[in-house]
Write a protein that holds these residues in place. Structure first.
Motif, PDB file in Angstrom:
ATOM      1  N   GLY A 376      34.378  46.790  40.840  1.00  0.00           N
ATOM      2  CA  GLY A 376      35.207  45.592  40.871  1.00  0.00           C
ATOM      3  C   GLY A 376      35.728  45.235  42.257  1.00  0.00           C
ATOM      4  O   GLY A 376      35.584  45.993  43.221  1.00  0.00           O
ATOM      5  N   THR A 377      36.336  44.070  42.309  1.00  0.00           N
ATOM      6  CA  THR A 377      36.899  43.601  43.571  1.00  0.00           C
ATOM      7  C   THR A 377      38.136  44.410  43.938  1.00  0.00           C
ATOM      8  O   THR A 377      38.541  44.452  45.100  1.00  0.00           O
ATOM      9  CB  THR A 377      37.192  42.091  43.459  1.00  0.00           C
ATOM     10  N   SER A 378      38.738  45.081  42.958  1.00  0.00           N
ATOM     11  CA  SER A 378      39.849  45.983  43.271  1.00  0.00           C
ATOM     12  C   SER A 378      39.383  46.986  44.319  1.00  0.00           C
ATOM     13  O   SER A 378      40.103  47.294  45.274  1.00  0.00           O
ATOM     14  CB  SER A 378      40.279  46.741  42.015  1.00  0.00           C
ATOM     15  N   HIS A 402      46.676  40.028  44.662  1.00  0.00           N
ATOM     16  CA  HIS A 402      46.355  41.019  43.634  1.00  0.00           C
ATOM     17  C   HIS A 402      46.826  42.399  44.066  1.00  0.00           C
ATOM     18  O   HIS A 402      46.838  42.727  45.251  1.00  0.00           O
ATOM     19  CB  HIS A 402      44.838  41.027  43.411  1.00  0.00           C
ATOM     20  N   ASP A 490      40.011  36.802  49.522  1.00  0.00           N
ATOM     21  CA  ASP A 490      39.768  37.369  48.200  1.00  0.00           C
ATOM     22  C   ASP A 490      39.250  36.235  47.320  1.00  0.00           C
ATOM     23  O   ASP A 490      39.997  35.355  46.893  1.00  0.00           O
ATOM     24  CB  ASP A 490      41.074  37.948  47.652  1.00  0.00           C
ATOM     25  N   TRP A 493      37.801  35.046  42.149  1.00  0.00           N
ATOM     26  CA  TRP A 493      37.572  33.998  41.142  1.00  0.00           C
ATOM     27  C   TRP A 493      36.670  32.883  41.644  1.00  0.00           C
ATOM     28  O   TRP A 493      36.606  31.817  41.049  1.00  0.00           O
ATOM     29  CB  TRP A 493      38.925  33.381  40.737  1.00  0.00           C
ATOM     30  N   SER A 567      34.433  38.933  42.660  1.00  0.00           N
ATOM     31  CA  SER A 567      34.123  39.556  41.367  1.00  0.00           C
ATOM     32  C   SER A 567      32.995  38.740  40.751  1.00  0.00           C
ATOM     33  O   SER A 567      33.247  37.771  40.036  1.00  0.00           O
ATOM     34  CB  SER A 567      35.333  39.513  40.439  1.00  0.00           C
ATOM     35  N   HIS A 569      31.317  39.425  38.388  1.00  0.00           N
ATOM     36  CA  HIS A 569      31.438  39.492  36.926  1.00  0.00           C
ATOM     37  C   HIS A 569      32.441  38.498  36.366  1.00  0.00           C
ATOM     38  O   HIS A 569      32.382  38.164  35.195  1.00  0.00           O
ATOM     39  CB  HIS A 569      31.819  40.916  36.495  1.00  0.00           C
ATOM     40  N   LYS A 570      33.344  38.003  37.188  1.00  0.00           N
ATOM     41  CA  LYS A 570      34.345  37.072  36.642  1.00  0.00           C
ATOM     42  C   LYS A 570      33.772  35.665  36.475  1.00  0.00           C
ATOM     43  O   LYS A 570      34.133  34.974  35.536  1.00  0.00           O
ATOM     44  CB  LYS A 570      35.561  36.986  37.565  1.00  0.00           C
TER      45      LYS A 570
HETATM   46  C1  LIG Z   1      42.810  37.712  43.095  1.00  0.00           C
HETATM   47  C2  LIG Z   1      42.185  38.940  42.515  1.00  0.00           C
HETATM   48  N1  LIG Z   1      41.624  39.835  43.328  1.00  0.00           N
HETATM   49  C3  LIG Z   1      41.046  40.964  42.856  1.00  0.00           C
HETATM   50  C4  LIG Z   1      41.020  41.220  41.511  1.00  0.00           C
HETATM   51  C5  LIG Z   1      40.376  42.472  41.005  1.00  0.00           C
HETATM   52  O1  LIG Z   1      39.077  42.202  40.582  1.00  0.00           O
HETATM   53  P1  LIG Z   1      38.247  43.183  39.657  1.00  0.00           P
HETATM   54  O2  LIG Z   1      38.695  42.946  38.265  1.00  0.00           O
HETATM   55  O3  LIG Z   1      36.835  42.756  39.897  1.00  0.00           O
HETATM   56  O4  LIG Z   1      38.512  44.578  40.114  1.00  0.00           O
HETATM   57  C6  LIG Z   1      41.587  40.308  40.610  1.00  0.00           C
HETATM   58  C7  LIG Z   1      41.585  40.563  39.163  1.00  0.00           C
HETATM   59  O5  LIG Z   1      42.084  39.850  38.349  1.00  0.00           O
HETATM   60  C8  LIG Z   1      42.204  39.142  41.135  1.00  0.00           C
HETATM   61  O6  LIG Z   1      42.787  38.239  40.329  1.00  0.00           O
END
Ligand SMILES: Cc1ncc(COP(=O)(O)O)c(C=O)c1O
Length: 939
Positions: A376-378, A402, A490, A493, A567, A569-570
């Motif tokens: 994920g982007t996290s 985030h 970031d 979305w 992301s 996947h989003k």
């Molecule tokens: C602005 C933003 N950055 C990063 C993330 C994290 O993304 P991921 O769910 O792919 O880890 C989110 C998740 O909602 C987000 O809203």
């Protein structure tokens, strides 16, 4: 009656409706003719539909203009039965897409027997992906027919794809076709084309904008071809462009090859061109990692390694978990392996199909390098920050970003300067960070002599609620003050935005490229010199001057170092957690690559999920071949949803979609256009070109204050529990609906049905209410529609969490958070310092407090509590608040004993809060009319 183009947001809808109206009216005409009934009204309807279709059919290969003209001739000649037969066949084929992939379709044929023949001829043949190729040349009808036949002759049974050509005679028609025909994948530019369209295009102005075009009259044919190539690339960069010319190709190849994939001499025939067209599509269609995994999965293997599920071995022989195969299918286990050789590859050191897959992604997403991320982007955010930020570097970041950024910055040891977004108190939402806020923070740091420590600006584009930055402007102005600033956007979305011409300029990768090109242009140098003339050098100019004008960076000093995390996947196709990091950094290979690799290794599993990687590869293929079509349809679905809510007489009594004007204050919208897309594409383009912030139309915030139902109750008890409608974010009085490329018209229709049902139920309940119940309902409505507790700004770090020279700048360091608070000692966590009179507050958060959704911390470690924060937290309707326990309260450092006092204690009696914790800052009565039960006490 068919609707004219102005009745819709979608030209495809106009087209579909016009064909249906034509089918219905011609069928009735045929019948009326047989029964000798009057036909005037029917002929009017059919003629109207033909008028709608006439200016637009020329942009599609099917049914094509010859079939259209034939059908129209039959109609005007009163041969309604034959006309009706052709129209019915065409409309059926359009509705079912049956003409796609068929070798034998002839739109001009008049009887169904022909279709049956065509279908049986196609039977047994592989269904091949179909696309259309635009040919720009001024030809006669006969020449066009001959060219079409010529291309068809080159088809072979084992071709991977099938295509048809669409011929347009002019520059303007080519630009309109690129905008309107979503099936185009390639364009052949020939030398004889005119500038303006011969057709009246006024009815299309709402859907296409021809924009400014240089005068083509006085320039040579190859210069005209170049101008056209540039225009097409702006709208559809993915189109493969080919040039066919009659003059010295060798010379042109040297000059124009960067605009065209290949250049051919016209006399050499079309075979080479045909093969190149197929080859161009094959290059985008390739999914090297997916293919490698597919081949691997069908090879018998003996596994003497980890992963018992590999080839399903631990499952198919099990007595107890066979339902796992029933549910997932065997294929996914055949593709499970931990091998990194035998045709597969290692994510940590890719040299084969994964490396290739990432290179293809870089081409598709317009980056210089792209990295796949399986967590994920996290994780992507943490990788980028760790690669680029050293301990003690200052990073400017939106306070509402985030949580992964907060954690990433903490791990990197960054000093963080939080930026405040504009607030939308009425809806309990934050917007985005204005450029003046970013510039003032940079200038404050400059005044404090700390500008050299500033490393990065980190912003979320678009925000959860769909507010989109002017990315290029932000970077330009910041680079004017700090020419070596790194940008991390970031785009969790926003991965889809690359694939639509309106969105694309506001993406990080496109803006980075444009910025680098701009900095090289002599015009920019001249404008920069004029700026220096007017205000002197930026380093010497006063803050007020720099804040009052749009700044240009010094082209000799500014570097373009831009990163984006998405992301996939989003918003695009990928399994959950599939993300990408895109890099557009001029100095990446010399300065960053090695540390980036280390950071990537730090955060990446040595057992990355191959299914996620393969899905990223396929998601890229899809975006490269049909991204534009999918995003365009996504926007149309979103507009349908908006229209349906706002125009429904019952729904609009209780709900309405918030407009751009309601979500973006006028000061950030110089275009002064309240509803850009609704007022037509040219208006949308104007707003997206000039406004500091714009609204992503694919996200719809619905205001529900008048229902008297709180956002979270609306979401859980109504939408989710009763109707299975999933949404993510709510505020006190709004719910956010996101459309994606997976949203269908049926799902939009279902949502409308659900909302209407809810509104009807509300009407019935209201009618049956006793006076007391009605008063309670009115009170609930009043509470949701009255202004709420103002949203807090970042309240500041306690001085103990700054570098000691903290004020007047506001950067701080959340690192003490990593000490477990139960065992905190002065040696492992920095103690609060004694008696500083300049302390901004007495109670300090030890940890992140994050309402979820949306997942943005309202308190970060080291941040002082403020009455606004407590009031805001109480007014939240979010049931999940990470870092806060309703039974215990907040975890805080209390500055009472001048030592760390962050301990876990037995739960205090729930009400009132423990007296020593109820600091003046936290006094509950600081919050007027706050509803009970929200997070409001400390422990
Ligand atoms: C602005 C933003 N950055 C990063 C993330 C994290 O993304 P991921 O769910 O792919 O880890 C989110 C998740 O909602 C987000 O809203």
């Amino acid at each position: 009656m068919p609707a004219g183009p102005n009745a819709y947001n979608s030209l495809w809808q106009v087209r579909t409706d016009a064909w249906s109206a034509l089918e219905e009216s011609t069928a009735q005409l045929a019948l009326a003719g047989a029964q000798q009934r009057p036909v005037e009204q029917l002929t009017d309807t059919a003629a109207e539909a033909l008028d709608v279709l006439a200016p637009i059919e020329r942009f599609w290969a099917f049914p094509g203009m010859p079939a259209f003209y034939k059908m129209r001739r039959l109609f005007t000649g009163g041969k309604y039965d034959r006309c009706a037969a052709i129209v019915a066949r065409i409309n059926r084929a359009l509705a079912t897409d049956s003409y796609r992939g068929s070798q034998s379709w002839d739109a001009e044929a008049e009887d169904d027997a022909y279709d049956r023949q065509a279908r049986s001829a196609d039977q047994g043949r592989r269904q091949r992906p179909y696309f259309e190729v635009l040919v720009v040349d001024d030809m006669t009808e006969d020449q066009e027919r001959a060219l079409r036949e010529e291309f068809r002759r080159w088809r072979r049974p084992d071709d991977q794809f099938l295509y048809e050509i669409v011929v347009v005679p002019s520059f303007d028609d080519a630009v309109m076709a690129a905008r309107l025909n979503l099936r185009l994948q390639a364009c052949v530019v020939r030398r004889r084309f005119t500038h303006q369209s011969r057709h009246d295009c006024s009815s299309l102005a709402r859907f296409v904008s021809l924009g400014e075009c240089e005068d083509l009259m006085d320039i040579s044919p190859d210069e005209r071809a170049q101008v056209l190539a540039r225009s097409l690339a702006r709208i559809r960069p993915e189109l493969d462009l080919y040039l066919m010319t009659e003059i010295a190709v060798e010379d042109l190849a040297g000059r124009l090859s960067h605009h065209f994939r290949r250049i051919f001499h016209i006399r050499e025939g079309s075979l080479e061109l045909h093969l190149s067209i197929l080859d161009g599509i094959a290059a985008r269609y390739r999914a090297p990692f997916f293919s490698a995994l597919g081949s691997y999965s069908h090879r018998p293997t003996g596994v003497f390694h980890a992963l018992p599920v590999s080839h399903g071995k631990s499952i198919v022989n099990s007595h107890w978990i066979r339902d796992m195969v029933d549910f997932y299918g065997l294929e996914i286990f055949l593709a499970e392996t931990s091998a990194t050789c035998g045709g597969l590859d290692s994510l940590l050191e890719p040299t084969g199909p994964l490396r290739e897959a990432q290179q293809l992604a870089a081409e598709t997403f317009g980056s210089k390098q792209t990295y796949f991320v399986t967590n994920g982007t996290s994780t992507a955010n943490k990788v980028v920050v760790q690669a680029l930020v050293q301990p003690g570097d200052i990073v400017l970041v939106d306070w509402n970003c985030h949580q992964s950024h907060h954690y990433g910055l903490m791990l990197a040891g960054a000093m963080v300067t939080y930026l405040d977004a504009y607030r939308l108190n009425q809806y309990s939402m934050y917007g985005a960070v204005p450029i003046t806020e970013i510039k003032s923070q940079l200038l404050d740091l400059r005044r404090a002599g700390k500008l050299d420590r500033v490393k990065m600006l980190l912003l979320t584009n678009c925000t959860f609620d769909g507010i989109v930055y002017d990315v290029q402007r932000v970077m330009q102005e910041c680079l004017a003050i700090k020419p070596d600033l790194i940008f991390l956007w970031d785009e969790a979305w926003f991965a889809f935005a690359r694939f639509h011409p309106v969105y694309r300029p506001r993406t990080a990768m496109r803006a980075a490229r444009t910025l680098a090109e701009t900095l090289r242009q002599p015009e920019h140098r001249a404008s920069y010199d004029a700026q220096t003339e007017a205000i002197g050098t930026i380093d010497a100019a006063a803050d007020e001057v720099l804040l009052s004008r749009r700044l240009l960076p010094d082209p000799a000093r500014a570097r373009v170092w831009v990163y984006a995390t998405q992301s996939t996947h989003k918003t695009l196709t990928s399994l959950r957690q599939g993300s990408m990091i895109h890099v557009w950094d001029q100095d990446f290979s010399q300065k960053v690559e090695e540390t980036f690799h280390e950071a990537y290794m730090t955060h990446t599993s040595t057992s990355p999920n191959y299914q996620i990687l393969a899905s990223l590869d396929l998601g890229r293929r899809q975006a490269a071949l049909e991204g534009f079509e999918l995003v365009q349809k996504q926007i149309e679905n979103a507009m349908r949803l908006r229209d349906a809510v706002d125009h429904h007489p019952l729904l609009s009594r209780y709900m309405r979609c918030l407009t751009t004007a309601e979500l973006i204050p006028a000061e950030y919208r110089p275009s002064d256009i309240d509803q850009p897309l609704r007022s037509g594409l040219p208006n949308m383009l104007q707003a997206w070109d000039t406004d500091e912030f714009v609204l992503d139309p694919s996200r719809i915030t619905i205001y529900i204050g008048n229902t008297g139902i709180e956002g979270d109750v609306f979401k859980r008890s109504h939408l989710m529990d009763r109707y299975g409608v999933q949404i993510n974010k709510t505020s006190r009085n709004t719910v956010l609906f996101m459309t994606t490329i997976g949203t269908t018209r049926s799902s939009v229709a279902y949502l409308i049905e659900v909302l209407v049902t809810m509104a009807r139920e509300l009407e019935t309940q209201l009618a049956d209410m006793s006076p007391a119940e009605r008063t309670a309902h009115e009170r609930a409505v009043l509470r949701l529609t009255a202004p709420s507790a103002p949203l807090p700004d970042f309240s500041g770090f306690h001085p103990s969490f700054t570098d000691g020279q903290g004020l007047p700048t506001r950067e701080g360091d959340g690192a003490p958070f990593i000490c477990p608070t139960t065992t905190a000692t002065a040696s492992t966590c920095r103690p609060m310092r004694s008696g500083s009179g300049s302390r901004p507050g007495k109670v300090v958060s030890t940890n992140y407090v994050t309402p979820y959704p949306p997942g943005f911390p309202v308190l970060v470690p080291g941040q002082v509590f403020s009455p606004q924060i407590l009031a805001f937290m109480r007014s939240l309707d979010t049931p999940e608040v990470h870092g806060y326990r309703a039974d215990l309260g907040y975890r805080v450092y209390v500055d009472k004993a001048l030592e760390i006092a962050a301990t876990t204690r037995p739960a205090p009696p729930p009400d009132p809060p423990a007296p020593e914790a109820a600091t003046p800052a936290a006094a509950p009565d600081a919050v007027p009319d706050a509803p009970q039960g929200g997070p409001d006490h400390v422990h």
